[in-house]
Structures are given as C-alpha cells and as structure tokens.
Design an enzyme around this catalytic site. Structure first.
Site, PDB file in Angstrom:
ATOM      1  N   CYS A  84       8.515 113.965  35.099  1.00 18.17           N
ATOM      2  CA  CYS A  84       8.270 114.955  34.040  1.00 18.17           C
ATOM      3  C   CYS A  84       9.292 116.092  34.096  1.00 18.17           C
ATOM      4  O   CYS A  84       9.146 117.024  34.892  1.00 18.17           O
ATOM      5  CB  CYS A  84       6.854 115.505  34.185  1.00 18.17           C
ATOM      6  SG  CYS A  84       6.484 116.799  32.994  1.00 18.17           S
TER       7      CYS A  84
ATOM      8  N   CYS B 120       7.908 119.598  33.343  1.00 16.84           N
ATOM      9  CA  CYS B 120       7.092 120.185  34.416  1.00 16.84           C
ATOM     10  C   CYS B 120       7.978 120.670  35.563  1.00 16.84           C
ATOM     11  O   CYS B 120       7.725 121.713  36.156  1.00 16.84           O
ATOM     12  CB  CYS B 120       6.125 119.164  35.002  1.00 16.84           C
ATOM     13  SG  CYS B 120       5.239 118.183  33.815  1.00 16.84           S
ATOM     14  N   ASP B 121       8.996 119.887  35.897  1.00 16.42           N
ATOM     15  CA  ASP B 121       9.697 120.091  37.162  1.00 16.42           C
ATOM     16  C   ASP B 121      11.151 120.522  37.037  1.00 16.42           C
ATOM     17  O   ASP B 121      11.773 120.865  38.041  1.00 16.42           O
ATOM     18  CB  ASP B 121       9.637 118.789  37.989  1.00 16.42           C
ATOM     19  CG  ASP B 121       8.204 118.388  38.298  1.00 16.42           C
ATOM     20  OD1 ASP B 121       7.347 119.289  38.356  1.00 16.42           O
ATOM     21  OD2 ASP B 121       7.937 117.195  38.471  1.00 16.42           O
TER      22      ASP B 121
END
Ligand code: NAP
Length: 343
Positions: free
Chosen positions: A168, A171-172
């Site tokens: 992701c 997200c990261d």
C-alpha cells in the site's frame, strides 16, 4: 505501518440535496440481533455500500458488516480516483468511500466495523457469525467481500512485511522519503503506486516480468514520462534480502536468465489481487477464475437468498464503478427475492 482507519476519517461532508425528503430516519437501526434481518451485507467496498444505499432506501434495514480494519475496501488504499463519474477533478479514494458510507447511514443502514468469521448459507434463514461470537440471522445475504492483494510467494516476503515490504503506497510511502525503492507489477496499480511513490522516494525502480505493460495507455505513458521512475523490463524478483529490513532484491532476467542484485530499502508489491472467497468457497459454486459464480447479469448465486456483488464476482472489469453497479444489481435482486417470498 499501514493505518487505514486514519485515512477513513478524511471523509468529506455530503450534500445530497432534494432527495433528503425521501429518506427514512437517519439514525442507524438499533441493534436487534434476536430478530431475523431482511438482509445482511458482508463487505464494504463500492459494491457493499451501494447495496446498502439501495436496500436501505427500500426499507430493508440492511446490516453491513464492514470489517474491522478493511472497511471501505481497496479504494481506501488509493490516491486520486480520476475515472469515477461525477467528480470532474477526481476524488481521493478514502473520500469517495467515506461519502458512500455516510450516504448509506443517512438512509438508515446499520454499519458495523466487525469481521465475519463464518457464514451458514443453506436454508431459508442464513446465519452470519462475527468475531465476538454474535450470530446474525437473515433472510438474504449479499457477499461483497472484494479481493485481496496477491503475494509474490517469496520466503522472506512475510518476514519483511512492514519492514520495507508493503502492498500500500498511500499507507506507507511517507516512510521512504529520500530512498531508493522498487515496485513490482505491470498493471494500472503498479504504475499508480510507482507514480505516487515518486513524491517521497529519490528513485523508483518499476520491475515488470514482461517487455510490455498490462496497464492502460494513459498510465503507461505516465510511467515512461516520469524522470524518477526507471523501468526494468523482463525482470522477476527471486529473493528479498535484509536482516531486519529490506536491503536488496535478487533479480533474474526472464529472457537470458542472468542474475543480478538491486540495492533498495523498500519493495511495493502491486501484482493484482484475488477474489476473497474464503468464507463461502465450500458453500457456493465458484468459477474457474475463483470468483463466486452468478447467473448471467444477476447477482444470484448457487444458493437461494444468497447474492454476490463487486470484485468477488468479477474477473474482468474490476473498477470502482462496475463494483458499485454490481452492488445495485444485488440490492434489486434481494428486493425481488424477498417480495416473492412475501407474496
Ligand atoms: P492486473 O491488471 O491484474 O495487473 C497485475 C500485474 O502484475 C500484471 O502486469 C502482471 O504481469 C503482474 N503480475 C502478476 N502476478 C505476478 C507475479 N507473481 N510476479 C510478477 N508480476 C506479476 O492488476 P492491477 O494492476 O491491480 O489492476 C486490477 C484492475 O484494477 C484492472 O482492471 C485495472 O485497470 C484496475 N485499476 C485501475 C486503476 C486506474 O484506473 N487508475 C488503478 C488501479 C487498478 P503480466 O502483465 O505479465 O500478467
């Protein structure tokens, strides 16, 4: 590393205008788990939330089991959605899902952020059991569990997950500021992730096993034009190295067989997804693609009263808009099914 629930809070406000007058009470239906619900919806991507909007507006008081960390589905991990009709300038994936969730709640859908652990789909009354042991009974069930990220199947992939290996970018990505990282895949997702990651990383190496992208033309061009993206064609990853975090990848040329090593501190795997059928695979007929088998253009599965919608039935199109449309089909099918039972 990933924090999907945090992203969920970025949902924008709704302005649904005149249709407000047709809405029943906005408050979610009170929990009444001794009762037999008309419909329980498992999953909360575009298909699940659209099914919730339609069944709520049909006064079927849907209960949506949205998942504890995966609520909103894959679009929660996406950045800008440019091709969902109605948003001239695009909309962020989490905002789109926040809108759908609020729209469903506005019509009275009872959305619960819980995981389903088992279902019993035979017979007139189906049961759906959630993690805390609560058993919901329903006359109809819509399965809209979507799909899950595919893994490479390499020995160190799970060990280094959260330590440089991610599925992701939204997200990261932030954790890879100023670093050299890699993305694997040749579809729209891989290019979308790679492009997004150039905001943070110094360099993104896009590794694809063939010499041609599967992605759409606009995305292909985006990758080719981006000065921070280097493309390694005809290359597969055979190993992920690193003691406590990713340090390098072992690569193999798929044409010559030549081996090499690439120093990177992050690896984003974007090689597609598989339908999430674990809950139902022993009870419903599946297709050769492992999606839930439905009858023609309907959402009717191999069991009466059980309907399926979204990516879990779709091996081909897999777009937010096709999933939403499929959720609408399921809601209408449920309405007709219950009306026929009651007549
Ligand atoms: P996808 O289209 O199935 O592409 C998966 C890619 O990963 C392919 O290039 C495939 O290679 C590669 N791959 C698969 N297994 C692999 C393995 N074990 N090792 C190395 N590479 C592997 O999946 P997706 O990109 O997630 O897209 C799914 C759907 O969502 C598509 O319909 C896409 O259009 C849509 N989508 C749209 C957007 C957008 O419109 N902005 C964004 C994201 C996704 P091969 O090509 O060799 O098979």
């Amino acid at each position: 590393m990933s924090n999907q629930s945090g992203m969920f809070s970025s949902a924008v406000n709704l302005d649904l205008g005149a249709s407000a007058q047709t809405a029943p009470a906005a408050a979610a239906a009170a929990s009444d788990d001794d009762a037999v619900h008309d419909v329980v919806i498992v999953g909360s991507g575009p298909a699940g939330y659209t099914a919730a909007i339609y069944t709520a507006r049909a006064n079927l008081n849907p209960v949506v089991l949205a998942g504890s960390v995966t609520a909103g589905g894959e679009l929660m991990n996406t950045t800008e959605v440019e091709n969902y009709p109605g948003f001239i300038d695009g909309i962020m994936g989490p905002d789109l899902m926040g809108n759908m969730q609020q729209q469903a709640e506005r019509f009275g859908a009872d959305i619960r952020y819980e995981d389903v652990v088992s279902v019993e789909l035979e017979g007139e009354i189906k049961t759906v059991t959630v993690e805390d042991g609560t058993v919901l009974r329903a006359r109809a069930v819509i399965i809209s569990t979507g799909s899950e990220y595919r893994k490479l199947g390499l020995p160190d992939e799970d060990r280094l997950s959260g330590h440089g290996v991610s599925w992701c970018a939204t997200c990261d990505g932030f954790f890879f500021k100023g670093q050299n990282i890699a993305v694997i895949g040749g579809g729209d997702s891989a290019i979308e992730e790679a492009t997004f990651l150039t905001k943070f990383a110094d360099k993104v190496t896009l590794i694809h096993r063939r010499d041609e992208f599967r992605a759409s033309e606009i995305m292909r061009q985006r990758a080719l034009d981006d000065p921070k993206i280097e493309i390694l064609w005809n290359t597969k990853v055979t190993g992920i190295n690193g003691e406590n975090k990713v340090e390098s990848l072992d690569l193999e040329d798929t044409v010559t067989g030549e081996a090499s090593e690439l120093a990177v501190t992050g690896l984003f795997v974007a090689i597609g997804s598989d339908p999430r059928v674990g809950l139902v695979k022993d009870q419903l007929e599946l297709t050769a693609d492992s999606t839930i088998a439905v009858d023609g253009r309907t959402s009717t599965t191999s069991l009466p009263g059980v309907f399926a919608a979204g990516d879990v039935v779709d091996p081909t199109y897999r777009q937010a808009i096709t999933a939403a449309a499929s959720g609408c089909v399921a809601a209408v099918d449920v309405e007709h099914y219950l009306a026929a039972l009651d007549s």
